[in-house]
Structure formats: C-alpha cells, structure tokens
Design an enzyme around this catalytic site. Structure first.
Site, short mmCIF file in Angstrom:
data_model
loop_
_atom_site.label_atom_id
_atom_site.label_comp_id
_atom_site.label_asym_id
_atom_site.label_seq_id
_atom_site.Cartn_x
_atom_site.Cartn_y
_atom_site.Cartn_z
N VAL A 1 47.41 47.57 49.50
CA VAL A 1 45.97 47.62 49.75
C VAL A 1 45.14 47.16 48.54
CG1 VAL A 1 45.54 50.00 48.97
CG2 VAL A 1 44.19 49.05 50.87
N TYR A 2 45.74 47.02 47.35
CA TYR A 2 44.99 46.58 46.17
C TYR A 2 44.75 45.08 46.24
CZ TYR A 2 46.70 51.00 44.07
OH TYR A 2 47.00 52.31 43.80
#
Length: 316
Positions: A55-56
C-alpha cells in the site's frame, strides 16, 4: 560499521539488526537517488532489515501503491544485495488487493515479488486483521506460500492480543505456519496497549516484535514543541494528538535526558525502546543521510537506570 548483536525473529531462524528501515518514504518523500543513498548507508553500517508494504504510498497524490516495493526492487537489482538483507512486506490494505482472503494473498504476493525483483520475502505480514475472513483461511494461504518457497516467515500487524492468540492456537491445532512476528504501535508515548496485552503474549509464545511509529510520527524527535510548528508538515495530522498534558510531560523528560547525555531526543526515544525486553527492533525512517545517521546512533546510546526511570515515570 556499528557494533551490535543481531536478534532472533521468533522461532523463524531469521536474525535482524536492532533497527529496521521503514520503507514508507521510498517513492513518496524520497526519490530513487535519495532512497538508494539511504539504503546504502543503512547496510554499510551493518543493519539488514527493510520493512515495506504494497500500500506504500497509495495515500499520496498521484501515487497508487507499490511505489516503495518498486524502489527497493530497483536498489536490489542495481546493488546485488538480496542475500544481505531481510525483506519484509505486507498485504491487506491496498485498495485493489484488499483483505486477507486466500485468493487475494496469493495474487498480492506475486505482485510484490515482481515489483521487488525477488523470488521470496523473508517476512510477509498481514497488514490488518481482516475479521471478515476466517483466520484458518488466511493462515492456510500463508502456509502454502511458505511451502512454495515464496515466503520464509509470516507476521501480524495491527492485531489485538486476543486475535493474535486465536491465530496462534489455530496454527498449532492445524499444523499451519504460525505468526512469528508482530508489528504493533509502540513508543515512549503509545505504550499502554502493547505492554499490558501484547508484550506478555510475545513473551509466552517467543514472538519477535518490530514496532511502528517508533518516534510517534516525529513528535518524539523534539522538532515540534507547539502546534504551530506543525503547519505545512506532511505528518502534521498524525502529530496533533500528542499535544496534551501527558505528551508535553513526555517531551520535557525526553529533552532533559537528551541534554544530560549530549544526545538528540530521537536517539533517546529509540534507545528507550531498545531497552525494552520484548522488543526485537523498532522501525525507523529517514529522508536524509544526516537524519539517518542520527537515528542509527541510537544503538550506541546507553541509558542509565535513573534516566530510564525518569522517562518511564513521565510517560505513565
């Protein structure tokens, strides 16, 4: 190179240095060139563990997630250092790969490995506790990844002690791989939940622990002494909640100890974590070499008992 002993990660056989580099900055506030410099310095000093997630940094304008993994993958390819590092990533929070169903985990690991240019992860975390999917399904999927050689060990992030205990019981009953590592919120300010419920569980089951928000989103660096200092800062919203009576008491004690030791507040806050018996390693992050060098210096800082007591008393 700094001198320190590596620490075991649960019963996994993995050993990690006492600080973990938090990769949320890669591809967000640190471009490739800067990220490579930071990673180079980190491993040159003897540290070996990098933590990231699929998700980064999907929260940032113009980004969609996967950027951090891709930056690390490009660094690994250019430097040829895969065997020198312990790679940790996570699944469950990226919108297009959300949750911990077996199908999602199996698709997400292939995405992650492709971005990172490697055949395996050392640790794969459940980024969240997905209570809509049975723990048995999630653990069986992780177990298959280990059997396939795509993952060496698994971890749980953002699980309550109760749910983690349930997961450990299921693993034992069904002969599935167990979570060897937990990733809780833990720092000098945010300590009650971990110390009261999660630390005893970690001790009982010999789990590794890597803490996130180890510097309370920057509050424990001493950079922000009043709310006006947060204006225009990327982490301002995270830090606001610490400006209360207890937070300011913690900050005052931190500044006092730092002055007494001729150290930086961030070094003292991390050294306090490194003195906590159930913690394997705090996750730290930096966007400049000067910032990173300061943070790494925390492993060489010894806190006398009276100063540990002073910090403990202020943060109760």
């Amino acid at each position: 190179m700094m001198k320190f002993e590596k620490r075991p990660v649960g019963r996994s056989g993995l050993e990690i240095a006492p600080l973990v580099f938090g990769g949320n900055v890669f591809g967000w506030t640190a471009d490739d060139q800067n990220s490579f410099k930071l990673l180079d310095r980190f491993v040159e000093q003897g540290f070996n563990t990098i933590d990231t997630a699929d998700v980064y940094s999907a929260w940032a304008p113009g980004l969609e997630g996967g950027e951090s993994e891709a930056v690390i993958g490009r660094w690994l390819k250019q430097r040829g250092r895969r065997d020198d590092v312990v790679l940790m990533s996570k699944v469950g929070m990226l919108e297009r790969r959300k949750g911990l169903s077996a199908a999602n985990i199996e698709a997400a690991i292939d995405d992650t490995l492709s971005r990172m240019g490697t055949d395996y992860l050392d640790v794969y975390f459940a980024h969240i506790d997905d209570q809509e999917v049975p723990l048995e399904e999630t653990l069986a999927a992780f177990d298959r990844l280990i059997q396939a050689g795509k993952v060496r060990a698994i971890g749980a992030s953002n699980y309550s002690a109760e749910r983690l205990a349930q997961a450990l019981a299921i693993s034992q009953e069904q002969g599935l791989a167990r979570y060897e590592l937990m990733q809780p919120l833990y720092n000098l300010y945010d300590r009650a939940d971990f110390e009261s419920t999660q630390a005893p569980l970690a001790k009982e089951h010999e789990l590794g622990v890597v803490s996130y928000f180890s510097l309370a989103s920057g509050f424990l660096t001493g950079k922000y002494r009043q709310l006006s200092d947060l204006e225009g800062k990327s982490r301002g919203d995270f830090v606001k909640g610490y400006f209360n009576e207890r937070g300011l008491r913690v900050l005052d004690a931190l500044m006092s100890v730092a002055e007494e030791l001729s150290a930086k507040p961030a070094q003292v806050a991390l050294a306090w974590l490194l003195h906590q018996p159930q913690l394997t390693a705090p996750i730290v992050s930096a966007t400049s070499l000067a910032q990173l060098d300061e943070i790494l210096g925390s492993v060489e800082l010894t806190l006398p008992q009276e100063l540990l007591t002073k910090l403990d008393t202020a943060s109760r």
